[in-house]
Design an enzyme around this catalytic site. Structure first.
Site, PDB file in Angstrom:
ATOM      1  N   GLY A   1      -0.883  -4.999   9.001  1.00 58.72           N
ATOM      2  CA  GLY A   1      -2.177  -5.130   8.314  1.00 58.72           C
ATOM      3  C   GLY A   1      -2.109  -6.142   7.183  1.00 58.72           C
ATOM      4  O   GLY A   1      -2.984  -7.006   7.037  1.00 58.72           O
TER       5      GLY A   1
ATOM      6  N   ARG B   1      11.950 -31.576  13.078  1.00 58.60           N
ATOM      7  CA  ARG B   1      11.049 -31.394  14.228  1.00 58.60           C
ATOM      8  C   ARG B   1      10.036 -30.270  14.002  1.00 58.60           C
ATOM      9  O   ARG B   1       8.997 -30.216  14.662  1.00 58.60           O
ATOM     10  CB  ARG B   1      11.855 -31.149  15.503  1.00 58.60           C
ATOM     11  CG  ARG B   1      12.534 -29.801  15.568  1.00 58.60           C
ATOM     12  CD  ARG B   1      13.380 -29.669  16.842  1.00 58.60           C
ATOM     13  NE  ARG B   1      13.819 -28.311  17.085  1.00 58.60           N
ATOM     14  CZ  ARG B   1      14.883 -27.755  16.507  1.00 58.60           C
ATOM     15  NH1 ARG B   1      15.587 -28.429  15.619  1.00 58.60           N
ATOM     16  NH2 ARG B   1      15.232 -26.512  16.810  1.00 58.60           N
ATOM     17  N   HIS B   2      10.348 -29.371  13.078  1.00 59.54           N
ATOM     18  CA  HIS B   2       9.439 -28.252  12.813  1.00 59.54           C
ATOM     19  C   HIS B   2       8.246 -28.658  11.957  1.00 59.54           C
ATOM     20  O   HIS B   2       7.215 -27.979  11.968  1.00 59.54           O
ATOM     21  CB  HIS B   2      10.197 -27.110  12.148  1.00 59.54           C
ATOM     22  CG  HIS B   2      11.400 -26.685  12.922  1.00 59.54           C
ATOM     23  ND1 HIS B   2      11.311 -26.080  14.151  1.00 59.54           N
ATOM     24  CD2 HIS B   2      12.722 -26.847  12.671  1.00 59.54           C
ATOM     25  CE1 HIS B   2      12.526 -25.864  14.625  1.00 59.54           C
ATOM     26  NE2 HIS B   2      13.398 -26.323  13.753  1.00 59.54           N
TER      27      HIS B   2
ATOM     28  N   HIS C   1      12.244 -22.366  10.398  1.00 62.16           N
ATOM     29  CA  HIS C   1      11.373 -23.050  11.363  1.00 62.16           C
ATOM     30  C   HIS C   1       9.896 -23.037  10.991  1.00 62.16           C
ATOM     31  O   HIS C   1       9.189 -24.006  11.262  1.00 62.16           O
ATOM     32  CB  HIS C   1      11.541 -22.440  12.752  1.00 62.16           C
ATOM     33  CG  HIS C   1      12.837 -22.796  13.401  1.00 62.16           C
ATOM     34  ND1 HIS C   1      13.095 -22.560  14.734  1.00 62.16           N
ATOM     35  CD2 HIS C   1      13.957 -23.373  12.904  1.00 62.16           C
ATOM     36  CE1 HIS C   1      14.317 -22.969  15.035  1.00 62.16           C
ATOM     37  NE2 HIS C   1      14.869 -23.460  13.934  1.00 62.16           N
TER      38      HIS C   1
ATOM     39  N   CYS D   1       3.428  -2.675   3.932  1.00 62.27           N
ATOM     40  CA  CYS D   1       2.529  -1.573   4.274  1.00 62.27           C
ATOM     41  C   CYS D   1       3.267  -0.693   5.274  1.00 62.27           C
ATOM     42  O   CYS D   1       4.496  -0.758   5.352  1.00 62.27           O
ATOM     43  CB  CYS D   1       1.180  -2.077   4.798  1.00 62.27           C
ATOM     44  SG  CYS D   1       1.199  -2.956   6.379  1.00 62.27           S
TER      45      CYS D   1
ATOM     46  N   THR E   1       3.343  -0.751   8.584  1.00 57.60           N
ATOM     47  CA  THR E   1       3.954  -1.547   9.659  1.00 57.60           C
ATOM     48  C   THR E   1       4.265  -2.981   9.255  1.00 57.60           C
ATOM     49  O   THR E   1       5.009  -3.670   9.965  1.00 57.60           O
ATOM     50  CB  THR E   1       2.979  -1.635  10.850  1.00 57.60           C
ATOM     51  OG1 THR E   1       1.755  -2.237  10.388  1.00 57.60           O
ATOM     52  CG2 THR E   1       2.691  -0.262  11.444  1.00 57.60           C
ATOM     53  N   GLY E   2       3.649  -3.460   8.212  1.00 54.27           N
ATOM     54  CA  GLY E   2       3.719  -4.888   7.856  1.00 54.27           C
ATOM     55  C   GLY E   2       2.616  -5.690   8.533  1.00 54.27           C
ATOM     56  O   GLY E   2       2.358  -6.837   8.163  1.00 54.27           O
TER      57      GLY E   2
ATOM     58  N   ASP F   1       0.871  -1.178   0.000  1.00 53.73           N
ATOM     59  CA  ASP F   1       0.000   0.000   0.000  1.00 53.73           C
ATOM     60  C   ASP F   1       0.910   1.231   0.000  1.00 53.73           C
ATOM     61  O   ASP F   1       2.147   1.103  -0.141  1.00 53.73           O
ATOM     62  CB  ASP F   1      -1.010  -0.029   1.163  1.00 53.73           C
ATOM     63  CG  ASP F   1      -0.399   0.323   2.511  1.00 53.73           C
ATOM     64  OD1 ASP F   1       0.848   0.489   2.604  1.00 53.73           O
ATOM     65  OD2 ASP F   1      -1.156   0.429   3.493  1.00 53.73           O
TER      66      ASP F   1
HETATM   67  C1  RB5 Z   1      -1.930   3.049   6.293  1.00 59.49           C
HETATM   68  O1  RB5 Z   1      -1.946   4.314   6.858  1.00 59.49           O
HETATM   69  C2  RB5 Z   1      -1.505   2.004   7.339  1.00 59.49           C
HETATM   70  O2  RB5 Z   1      -2.562   1.789   8.217  1.00 59.49           O
HETATM   71  C3  RB5 Z   1      -1.093   0.717   6.657  1.00 59.49           C
HETATM   72  O3  RB5 Z   1      -0.045   0.966   5.781  1.00 59.49           O
HETATM   73  C4  RB5 Z   1      -0.592  -0.389   7.555  1.00 59.49           C
HETATM   74  O4  RB5 Z   1       0.404   0.059   8.408  1.00 59.49           O
HETATM   75  C5  RB5 Z   1      -1.621  -1.165   8.245  1.00 59.49           C
HETATM   76  O5  RB5 Z   1      -1.310  -2.118   8.979  1.00 59.49           O
END
Ligand code: RB5
Length: 149
Positions: free
Chosen positions: A69, A131-132, A97, A64, A66-67, A7
């Site tokens: 979402g 084992r994994h 793993h 995105c 934070t990664g 995104d």
């Molecule tokens: C968009 O503003 C933000 O919410 C999206 O990129 C992401 O971080 C969601 O987890």
């Protein structure tokens, strides 16, 4: 083949990873987005995850802000084991793993340089099995409603 998408919050690191894929002659399909305008990350995460789940891509990479979402979306797709990764140790371990098949990263969390490094580790680390395998199978069993404890 690598399925990749993002995104607006992950566009910068996705572009850096695409440059890396091009430089290393790694085949990829970019599912967008392509501009910094605000978009809804489930649209892109779902397409990347579906490409992997359907066997049209070996791995997925989704970015995105934070990664987080995109990982939530990807992990709703049957057959996907998506991991949010912010450091080299976890990039390696989630392949070794967890047999992760989708890498999720955040453009507001890590640098472009780090994103490229993590993608490189993720794409070049083999699953250990052993084992994994039993534990990864349990994840699949939960997904299929067959897990009893
Ligand atoms: C968009 O503003 C933000 O919410 C999206 O990129 C992401 O971080 C969601 O987890």
């Amino acid at each position: 083949m690598i399925a990749i998408g993002c995104d607006h919050g992950g566009l910068n690191i996705k572009n850096a990873v695409i440059d890396y894929l091009k430089e290393n002659d790694i085949e990829y399909k970019d599912f967008g987005c392509d501009t910094p305008e605000s978009v809804d990350y489930p649209i892109y995460a779902y397409q990347v995850a579906s490409a992997v789940a359907q066997g049209n891509a070996d791995f997925g990479i989704i970015c995105c802000g934070t990664g987080i979402g995109v990982s939530m979306v990807a992990n709703k797709v049957k057959g996907i084991r998506a991991s949010v990764v912010t450091d080299e140790f976890c990039a390696e371990m989630t392949r070794r793993h967890n047999n992760a098949n989708v890498l999720c990263m955040g453009g507001r969390v890590i640098s472009e340089e780090t994103a490229v490094k993590l993608a490189d580790i993720f794409l070049h680390t083999d699953y250990e099995g052993g084992r994994h395998a039993k534990r990864v199978q349990m994840i699949t069993d939960i997904e299929n409603g067959n897990f009893n404890v």
